[in-house]
Write a protein that holds these residues in place. Structure first.
Motif, PDB file in Angstrom:
ATOM      1  N   TYR A   1      19.714  42.824  50.275  1.00 31.71           N
ATOM      2  CA  TYR A   1      20.400  41.517  50.348  1.00 31.71           C
ATOM      3  C   TYR A   1      21.533  42.136  49.999  1.00 31.71           C
ATOM      4  N   ARG A   2      22.252  41.010  50.843  1.00 32.70           N
ATOM      5  CA  ARG A   2      24.517  41.464  51.469  1.00 32.70           C
ATOM      6  C   ARG A   2      24.264  40.592  50.268  1.00 32.70           C
ATOM      7  N   VAL A   3      25.301  40.452  49.413  1.00 36.41           N
ATOM      8  CA  VAL A   3      25.773  39.917  48.303  1.00 36.41           C
ATOM      9  C   VAL A   3      27.605  39.945  48.589  1.00 36.41           C
ATOM     10  N   PRO A   4      28.235  39.110  48.364  1.00 37.34           N
ATOM     11  CA  PRO A   4      29.654  39.589  49.111  1.00 37.34           C
ATOM     12  C   PRO A   4      30.729  39.835  47.048  1.00 37.34           C
ATOM     13  N   ASP A   5      29.768  40.813  47.298  1.00 42.78           N
ATOM     14  CA  ASP A   5      30.681  42.094  45.991  1.00 42.78           C
ATOM     15  C   ASP A   5      31.795  42.390  47.078  1.00 42.78           C
ATOM     16  N   ALA A   6      32.863  42.828  46.184  1.00 48.51           N
ATOM     17  CA  ALA A   6      33.824  43.751  46.912  1.00 48.51           C
ATOM     18  C   ALA A   6      34.236  45.305  45.796  1.00 48.51           C
ATOM     19  N   SER A   7      35.086  46.068  46.752  1.00 50.92           N
ATOM     20  CA  SER A   7      35.745  46.668  45.491  1.00 50.92           C
ATOM     21  C   SER A   7      37.107  46.531  44.946  1.00 50.92           C
ATOM     22  N   VAL A   8      37.522  46.852  43.627  1.00 49.32           N
ATOM     23  CA  VAL A   8      38.957  46.925  43.347  1.00 49.32           C
ATOM     24  C   VAL A   8      39.644  47.740  42.591  1.00 49.32           C
ATOM     25  N   ASP A   9      40.980  48.233  42.914  1.00 48.17           N
ATOM     26  CA  ASP A   9      40.903  49.082  42.636  1.00 48.17           C
ATOM     27  C   ASP A   9      42.804  48.548  40.807  1.00 48.17           C
ATOM     28  N   SER A  10      41.866  48.619  40.157  1.00 49.81           N
ATOM     29  CA  SER A  10      41.902  47.985  38.447  1.00 49.81           C
ATOM     30  C   SER A  10      43.236  48.198  38.410  1.00 49.81           C
ATOM     31  N   PHE A  11      43.663  49.372  38.694  1.00 54.21           N
ATOM     32  CA  PHE A  11      45.777  49.358  38.248  1.00 54.21           C
ATOM     33  C   PHE A  11      46.126  48.573  39.506  1.00 54.21           C
ATOM     34  N   ASP A  12      45.878  48.814  40.501  1.00 55.40           N
ATOM     35  CA  ASP A  12      46.645  47.844  41.400  1.00 55.40           C
ATOM     36  C   ASP A  12      46.490  46.173  40.945  1.00 55.40           C
ATOM     37  N   LEU A  13      44.911  46.038  40.433  1.00 54.92           N
ATOM     38  CA  LEU A  13      45.418  44.427  39.262  1.00 54.92           C
ATOM     39  C   LEU A  13      46.421  44.288  38.942  1.00 54.92           C
ATOM     40  N   ILE A  14      46.047  45.410  37.924  1.00 54.82           N
ATOM     41  CA  ILE A  14      46.728  45.368  36.480  1.00 54.82           C
ATOM     42  C   ILE A  14      48.427  45.357  36.679  1.00 54.82           C
ATOM     43  N   HIS A  15      49.080  45.791  37.979  1.00 57.26           N
ATOM     44  CA  HIS A  15      49.759  46.226  38.301  1.00 57.26           C
ATOM     45  C   HIS A  15      50.710  44.865  38.485  1.00 57.26           C
ATOM     46  N   GLY A  16      49.338  44.293  39.217  1.00 57.60           N
ATOM     47  CA  GLY A  16      49.605  43.233  40.143  1.00 57.60           C
ATOM     48  C   GLY A  16      50.206  41.640  39.140  1.00 57.60           C
ATOM     49  N   PHE A  17      49.774  41.465  37.939  1.00 62.50           N
ATOM     50  CA  PHE A  17      49.600  40.900  37.064  1.00 62.50           C
ATOM     51  C   PHE A  17      50.894  40.887  36.386  1.00 62.50           C
ATOM     52  N   ILE A  18      50.906  41.826  35.486  1.00 61.56           N
ATOM     53  CA  ILE A  18      52.456  42.917  35.036  1.00 61.56           C
ATOM     54  C   ILE A  18      53.039  42.383  35.315  1.00 61.56           C
ATOM     55  N   ALA A  19      53.260  42.782  37.076  1.00 70.71           N
ATOM     56  CA  ALA A  19      54.694  42.584  37.922  1.00 70.71           C
ATOM     57  C   ALA A  19      54.503  40.506  38.226  1.00 70.71           C
ATOM     58  N   ALA A  20      54.023  39.818  38.811  1.00 66.64           N
ATOM     59  CA  ALA A  20      54.168  39.034  38.664  1.00 66.64           C
ATOM     60  C   ALA A  20      54.175  37.780  37.468  1.00 66.64           C
ATOM     61  N   ALA A  21      54.189  38.578  36.019  1.00 65.88           N
ATOM     62  CA  ALA A  21      53.988  37.568  34.853  1.00 65.88           C
ATOM     63  C   ALA A  21      55.921  38.034  34.727  1.00 65.88           C
ATOM     64  N   ARG A  22      56.431  39.343  34.899  1.00 65.97           N
ATOM     65  CA  ARG A  22      57.701  39.518  34.480  1.00 65.97           C
ATOM     66  C   ARG A  22      58.572  38.824  35.330  1.00 65.97           C
ATOM     67  N   THR A  23      57.822  38.132  37.062  1.00 67.75           N
ATOM     68  CA  THR A  23      59.068  37.806  37.853  1.00 67.75           C
ATOM     69  C   THR A  23      59.382  36.035  37.273  1.00 67.75           C
ATOM     70  N   TYR A  24      58.306  35.615  35.885  1.00 65.71           N
ATOM     71  CA  TYR A  24      58.995  34.599  35.258  1.00 65.71           C
ATOM     72  C   TYR A  24      59.530  35.196  33.994  1.00 65.71           C
ATOM     73  N   GLY A  25      59.770  36.606  33.932  1.00 63.83           N
ATOM     74  CA  GLY A  25      60.839  36.824  32.734  1.00 63.83           C
ATOM     75  C   GLY A  25      60.226  37.059  31.148  1.00 63.83           C
ATOM     76  N   CYS A  26      58.450  37.133  32.063  1.00 63.00           N
ATOM     77  CA  CYS A  26      57.606  38.146  30.614  1.00 63.00           C
ATOM     78  C   CYS A  26      58.309  39.054  30.329  1.00 63.00           C
ATOM     79  N   LYS A  27      57.505  39.761  29.277  1.00 61.09           N
ATOM     80  CA  LYS A  27      58.611  41.504  28.929  1.00 61.09           C
ATOM     81  C   LYS A  27      57.560  42.006  28.947  1.00 61.09           C
ATOM     82  N   THR A  28      56.828  43.031  28.746  1.00 65.55           N
ATOM     83  CA  THR A  28      56.091  44.177  28.135  1.00 65.55           C
ATOM     84  C   THR A  28      56.637  45.018  27.313  1.00 65.55           C
ATOM     85  N   LEU A  29      55.673  45.873  26.579  1.00 67.65           N
ATOM     86  CA  LEU A  29      55.907  47.309  25.814  1.00 67.65           C
ATOM     87  C   LEU A  29      54.938  48.714  25.952  1.00 67.65           C
TER      88      LEU A  29
END
Lengths: 535, 429
Positions: free
Chosen positions: A138-166
Motif C-alpha cells: 500500500y502507498r501512504v503519505p510518509d515522507a522523510s525529514v531532516d531533523s537537524f534542518d527541522l530544529i534549526h528551522g524552528f530555532i531560527a524562526a523563534a529568533r526572528t521574534y526575538g527569542c533567545k537560546t543558550l
C-alpha cells in the motif's frame, strides 16, 4: 552575575523544545531555550528521519496514528525545507501474518490515513530493489525529514521574534519560592560558569532527561528509556520509505533521507537516558530484517550506526502489564505539575514522536500560557516558518547549489559537499562561543558521508583554527575529538567497505598526520596513550 | 543471496558504494589536471552519484567535460565504474535537455560516412578549406583544428561483396574455422585498407571470414549521452552477431573502441545485460587480442618477414579498458627486427568525439601533448595505434603517419591488398 529574567524558560534543544520556543514566540511570549549540549544532540538527532503518516500505529495506537497524519500534513505545509516528499510504502512479505493487512487498512481508514493499494508489480516498478515475495503493498503519505534542518528551522524562526537560546548549559537547580518554581540555575558545561534565569514558568521538554529536571523540583516522573539502533546505508537503496506491513517489530523501516538509506530500529529497555550502546545482535537483526524486504542490502555498504533513547511515558492511571518498549503507547503527555503535584511554574511534556513535535509544543504551551496568564492562541500550524524556503527539500539540491555557484569556494567536505565559506559562516554564527567540529557536523553535515571525516576533518580543523585563532594544540585536540566521535559511529560496522575506509582514514590520521603525537596523548617512548582513546 | 540482489549490487550506479575517496582516479584523470572546468572523476562520479535522484535530471553540468576515456575506472582499486557512472549521468542530462545539433551530428558518424562516400573527393576537398572549417566551428561548434578523416570514396563492405562474388570460397568443414570480422564505421568508409588487411591476415591464418550486417557500435552516441540511439545501435549489432556467438564463432574487430563497447559498455553503461548481450560480449575480441590468443594457443604462424624499424606505440584508453594488457605489443614483438615501444602517456586527448568539440579542443590538445613530445623526441615518422580517432589525433599533433598494428602484421606475413601503399615495408626474403 545579574540574573536574567524571561517569561518562559524552555529546557531541551530537541524537536519539542524548538517547536515550543517557536510557539511561545508567536504568542508574544519572551522565551529562552536552554540545551545541555548542542541542538539536536539527544533523541531528535538520533532519529531515522521518518515523518510518519501514522500507518505504523494504525492498528495498535489509533490516537498516535491520528496525531501523526494531522501533524504530517501540517509539517509539510510549515517546514517544507526539511521534508523530502518521498511517499511511503507498507509492504507485506510471505513471512508476514496474512490477516494483518486487512486490520491495518481498517485502522488507517479510521485514523484518516489515505492508503492506496498497489500491485506488487507496480511497487517493484517504483522501487526495483523490493523483494519479489510481496503479498500486499500500500502507498501512504510518509515522507522523510531532516531533523537537524527541522530544529534549526524552528530555532531560527523563534529568533526572528526575538527569542533567545543558550546551548551547552545544563540546568543544575530549580529555584523555588514556596510551591512555585521561579527560575533555574544553569551551568556552562564547557567553562563551569553558572548563571541564574528567572522565569514565570519553565517548560520541561528535556526528552529522556525530563525526570531529572522534574526531580530538581522534587517531583517523580516515571520515564521508561527505550533504546533503538539505526544503520545508515551509503546509498539510497529505495527512494520511497518502506515500512513492513506487520505488527510493529524490530528492523521494519527503510528511510531514504539525504544521501543515505536509514534502516531501523530496535527496541531495548535501558536504565539510562544516555545509553547509546549498539549491541552486535542489533546490527545483525536490522540488516537481516531489511534483507527480507530489499534482498542484497546486507551486502551493501553500511556507513554508520547510532542509537537513540525514546522517552516513553504512561500516566500512573494507565494499566499496562506489558512493559516492553513497543507496547507502550507512542502518544505524549503534558504534565501540569500545578494540578498534579501542587507545584506551580513547571510544565513537563514527555513521550510522543518527532512527527508530532508541533502538536506537543502547542498543547504544552497552552498549559504554560494558562499559568502565566497569556491568552493568545497557537498559530504555528498556519504558515511556513518565517525566513524559510517554501519548497520541499530534494536530494539533488546540494549538488545543484554547488554546480551553479550558489555555494562558492573550496570544497572541504567532499562527501556532503560543504564549502569553506559555509564552514566559516557556521563558525561565525556561534559568535564568541566555543565551536566544536561536531557542532559544525550537525550544522552542515560535514564528516557524515562515506569517508566519515577521513578527508574533511583535518581541513575543517584548520579552518576553525584560522577563524578562531586557536593554538595548534587546541586545533589538534578538536580534530582528535572529532575523529573519536566519528569512530563511535563506524565501530559497530567494521567489516567490508567500512573497514577498508576506516583503515584508510586511520592511516591518514595516525600515520600521515601523526594524530596521536600531535595531541600529546601518546608517549612514543613508553608506547602508551595517556588517555583511553583507543577503546 | 538471490540473483535479484546480486544483480542490483552489480549495477553500475551501485559501484559508487565502493568508493573510499582515495583520489587515485582524480590523480590519474588526464582532463582534471589541466582544466578547472572538470572537477574530476571522483567528484562527478561516485561522489555526485549519491546526490542524484534516480530519474531526475542531473544538476551538475560539469560532467559534460568528462572525456569518457575510462582511465578512472581502470585505476580504481576498489571496482568503482567511475566513467560508466559519469556517462550514465551525462545521458540523464541529455535526456532532460535534449541533444545539441553538434553532438547529434557527431553521434551519427556512421550515417555521414555512408552518405558521403559517393561525394568523397568533393567532401575531402571542402573539409580542407579553411573557410569551411571556420564556418563549421562557428555554426556547429566543431573545432576547426580537429582532425577530420578522409572519405575513401568506396566502402569496405562494397569491396567485400565484390570480393565474395568474384572469388567464391568453399564453406569450411566446421565452425571452428570461422571468424566474424566487425569492421566498424571508420574502416567501412574512411580506412577500408585496414579491413582489407585484417581479412587478408585472417584468411592467411586459414580462417573463413564472415562479415555479417552490422551498424555503428553506438559508442559515439553513448559518449554524447544519447542512450536511446546507442541502445538502438547496440541491439541491432547484438541481433546481427548473436547467432555466431551462439555457435562459438569468435567476433574480432580492428577498432579497439568499438570492441570495448560491445564487450563492456553495452552491459555496464547502456544496461543491456540480457543473455544475448552477454553471449556476444563473451565472444568478442580486439583483433590483436585475438592474434595474441592464437599465439598462446600455438596457432599463430610466426613465419614473419623482418621489419627493421623502431616504432612508438600508443595504447588507446578504450583498448586499456579491455583489461587485457597490450596484445598488439605482444604480437608485434614476434616480428623479427621490429621494436615497438609504448609511449609513456595516458590519453591522446581525442576520446572519441570529445576532441572534435570546439570548446574542448584546447583541452584535448593539452592532454595529447606528452605523446607529441615523445614522438618528436624519437623523430618517429610512424606511430602505431589501435583506434582510429586516436590515430587521427596523433597525426594532427605530430605530423607522423599513424597505422594500425594489423598493417605491420600483414607486412610481416608478406600480404598486400589493392589500393594500399604500406608506410612500413618488410624485408622480403
Amino acid at each position: 552575575m545579574t540574573p536574567q529574567t524571561v517569561d518562559v524558560l524552555v529546557i531541551g534543544g530537541g524537536a519539542t523544545g524548538a517547536a515550543a520556543l517557536y510557539d511561545l514566540a508567536r504568542r508574544g511570549v519572551r522565551a529562552l531555550l536552554v540545551e545541555q549540549n548542542d541542538f539536536t544532540t539527544g533523541t531528535s538527532g538520533r532519529y531515522h528521519g521518518l515523518l510518519h503518516s501514522g500507518g505504523r500505529y494504525a492498528v495498535r495506537d489509533p490516537e498516535t496514528a491520528q496525531e501523526c497524519i494531522a501533524e504530517n500534513t501540517i509539517l509539510r505545509r510549515i517546514t517544507p525545507f526539511a521534508i523530502e516528499d518521498t511517499g511511503g510504502l507498507f509492504v507485506a512479505t510471505l513471512d508476514d501474518p496474512a490477516d494483518f493487512p486487512a486490520q491495518w487498512v481498517t485502522g488507517c481508514a479510521a485514523a484518516g490515513i489515505p492508503t492506496e493499494q498497489l500491485t506488487p508489480e507496480q511497487a517493484r516498478a517504483q522501487e526495483p530493489a523490493l523483494t519479489p515475495n510481496i503479498t500486499a503493498v500500500y502507498r501512504v503519505p510518509d515522507a522523510s525529514v531532516d531533523s537537524f534542518d527541522l530544529i534549526h528551522g524552528f530555532i531560527a524562526a523563534a529568533r526572528t521574534y526575538g527569542c533567545k537560546t543558550l546551548i551547552y548549559h545544563r540546568v543544575t537547580q530549580l529555584i523555588h519560592e514556596g510551591d512555585t518554581i521561579v527560575g533555574a540555575r544553569l551551568e556552562d558545561t564547557r567553562t563551569g560558569a553558572t548563571r541564574i534565569i528567572h522565569a514565570a514558568c519553565i517548560l520541561n521538554a528535556a526528552g529522556p532527561w525530563v525526570s531529572v529536571i522534574a526531580g530538581l523540583a522534587g517531583i517523580a516522573v516515571e520515564v521508561k528509556f527505550d533504546r533503538g539502533a539505526m544503520i545508515a546505508m551509503n546509498m539510497r537503496w529505495v527512494n520511497t520509505i518502506v515500512n513492513r506491513l506487520r505488527p510493529a517489530a524490530d528492523g521494519d523501516i527503510l528511510v531514504p533521507v539525504g544521501a543515505v538509506c536509514v534502516l531501523g530500529t530496535t527496541s531495548v529497555m535501558t536504565d539510562h537516558p544516555d545509553d547509546y550502546r549498539i549491541e552486535p545482535w542489533e546490527v545483525s537483526k536490522i540488516l537481516n530484517e531489511a534483507e527480507a524486504v530489499v534482498p542484497g542490502i546486507r551486502y551493501g555498504r553500511a556507513l554508520r550506526a547510532w542509537a537513540g533513547v525514546r522517552p516513553l511515558y504512561e500516566s500512573p492511571a494507565a494499566h499496562h502489564n506489558d512493559t516492553a518498549g513497543r507496547a507502550v503507547m507512542r502518544t505524549f503527555s503534558v504534565l501540569d505539575h500545578a494540578a498534579l503535584h501542587g507545584v506551580r511554574g513547571l510544565v513537563t511534556v514527555v513521550g510522543g514522536k518527532l512527527t508530532t513535535c508541533r502538536l506537543m509544543a502547542e498543547q504544552t504551551v497552552d498549559v504554560v500560557c494558562q499559568q502565566i496568564g497569556v491568552t493568545a492562541p497557537c498559530t504555528t500550524a498556519r504558515e511556513v516558518l518565517p525566513g524559510a524556503t517554501t519548497r520541499y527539500h530534494r536530494l539533488d539540491q546540494r549538488l545543484h547549489r554547488l554546480e551553479h555557484g550558489e555555494t562558492p569556494g573550496e570544497l572541504i567536505c567532499e562527501c556532503e559537499m560543504v564549502t569553506r565559506p559555509q564552514i566559516e559562516q557556521a563558525i561565525a554564527a556561534y559568535g564568541d562561543q566555543p565551536v566544536a567540529l561536531d557542532d559544525l557536523r550537525r550544522d552542515l553535515r560535514i564528516g557524515m558521508g562515506p569517508c566519515q571525516g577521513g578527508f574533511c576533518s583535518y581541513r575543517a580543523a584548520a579552518i576553525l583554527q584560522e577563524v578562531k585563532g586557536h593554538s595548534a594544540l587546541e586545533t589538534n585536540r578538536a580534530f582528535a575529538a572529532f575523529v573519536r566521535e566519528r569512530y563511535q559511529g563506524v565501530r559497530p560496522l567494521l567489516w567490508g567497505h567500512q573497514l577498508r575506509q576506516f583503515y584508510l582514514d586511520e592511516l591518514i590520521y595516525r600515520r600521515t598526520l601523526g594524530l596521536d603525537w600531535l595531541t600529546g596523548d601518546y608517549d612514543p617512548h613508553e608506547n602508551v596513550y595517556a588517555e583511553g582513546d583507543h577503546d | 543471496m538471490t540473483d535479484n540482489a546480486q544483480h542490483l549490487i552489480d549495477l553500475t550506479a551501485f559501484t559508487a558504494d565502493h568508493c573510499l575517496k582515495c583520489n587515485i582516479c582524480t590523480a590519474a584523470c588526464p582532463v582534471a589536471s589541466i582544466t578547472p572546468l572538470f572537477p574530476g572523476p571522483k567528484t562527478v562520479g561516485p561522489q555526485a552519484q549519491r546526490m542524484r535522484l534516480p530519474g531526475a535530471p542531473s544538476p551538475d553540468h560539469s560532467i559534460d567535460y568528462c572525456s569518457g576515456c575510462g582511465i578512472c575506472t581502470l585505476v580504481c582499486p576498489h571496482g568503482v565504474r567511475v566513467m560508466e557512472i559519469n556517462t550514465q549521468a551525462k545521458a540523464q542530462m541529455t535526456a532532460t535537455h535534449g541533444i545539441s545539433l553538434r553532438n547529434w551530428f557527431l553521434s551519427r558518424n556512421e550515417r555521414w560516412g555512408r552518405l558521403g562516400t559517393p561525394f568523397a573527393p568533393l567532401i575531402n576537398f571542402g573539409l580542407r578549406l579553411w573557410l569551411a572549417r571556420w564556418f563549421a566551428e562557428k555554426a556547429v561548434k566543431i573545432s576547426a583544428r580537429a582532425p577530420l578523416p578522409r572519405w575513401a570514396g568506396y566502402t569496405f563492405r562494397g569491396w567485400w561483396k565484390k570480393q565474395v562474388r568474384q572469388h567464391p570460397r568453399p564453406a569450411p568443414a566446421s565452425d571452428a574455422q570461422r571468424v566474424v570480422y566487425f569492421h566498424g564505421c571508420s574502416t567501412n568508409t574512411y580506412e577500408p585498407h585496414i579491413g582489407k588487411l585484417a581479412v587478408a591476415v585472417l584468411e592467411h591464418l586459414g580462417l573463413y571470414v564472415e562479415i555479417p550486417p552490422q551498424t555503428c557500435c553506438g559508442l559515439p552516441a553513448q559518449s554524447n549521452g544519447d542512450f536511446k540511439a546507442a541502445r538502438r545501435y547496440a541491439r541491432k549489432n547484438i541481433a546481427f552477431l548473436v547467432d555466431y556467438a551462439r555457435r562459438g564463432i569468435p567476433i574480432v574487430g580492428t577498432s579497439a573502441s568499438c570492441m570495448t563497447a560491445i564487450k563492456g559498455d553495452y552491459q555496464h553503461v547502456l544496461g543491456l545485460d540480457d543473455p544475448d548481450a552477454q553471449l556476444v560480449a563473451e565472444h568478442t575480441y580486439d583483433f590483436m587480442e585475438f592474434l595474441a590468443k592464437l599465439h598462446r594457443e600455438g596457432k599463430l604462424p610466426t613465419d614473419f618477414h623482418p621489419i627493421e624499424r623502431e616504432l612508438p606505440y600508443h595504447a588507446p584508453c578504450q583498448l586499456k579498458a579491455h583489461g587485457m594488457g597490450r596484445p598488439a605489443l605482444d604480437v608485434l614483438d614476434l616480428i623479427p627486427g621490429l621494436r615497438c615501444w609504448e609511449i609513456d602517456a595516458d590519453c591522446c586527448g581525442i576520446a572519441g568525439t570529445y576532441g572534435f568539440k570546439a570548446e574542448k579542443r584546447a583541452i584535448a590538445e593539452t592532454v595529447g601533448k606528452p605523446i607529441a613530445e615523445q614522438v618528436e623526441a624519437a623523430s618517429a615518422e610512424v606511430v602505431v595505434c589501435d583506434t582510429e580517432t586516436c590515430r587521427w589525433q596523433i597525426t594532427s599533433l605530430t605530423n607522423a603517419t599513424t597505422i594500425h598494428p594489423v598493417e605491420l602484421v600483414a607486412q610481416a606475413y608478406g600480404l598486400t591488398v589493392d589500393r594500399y601503399t604500406p608506410p612500413v615495408t618488410a624485408r622480403q626474403m
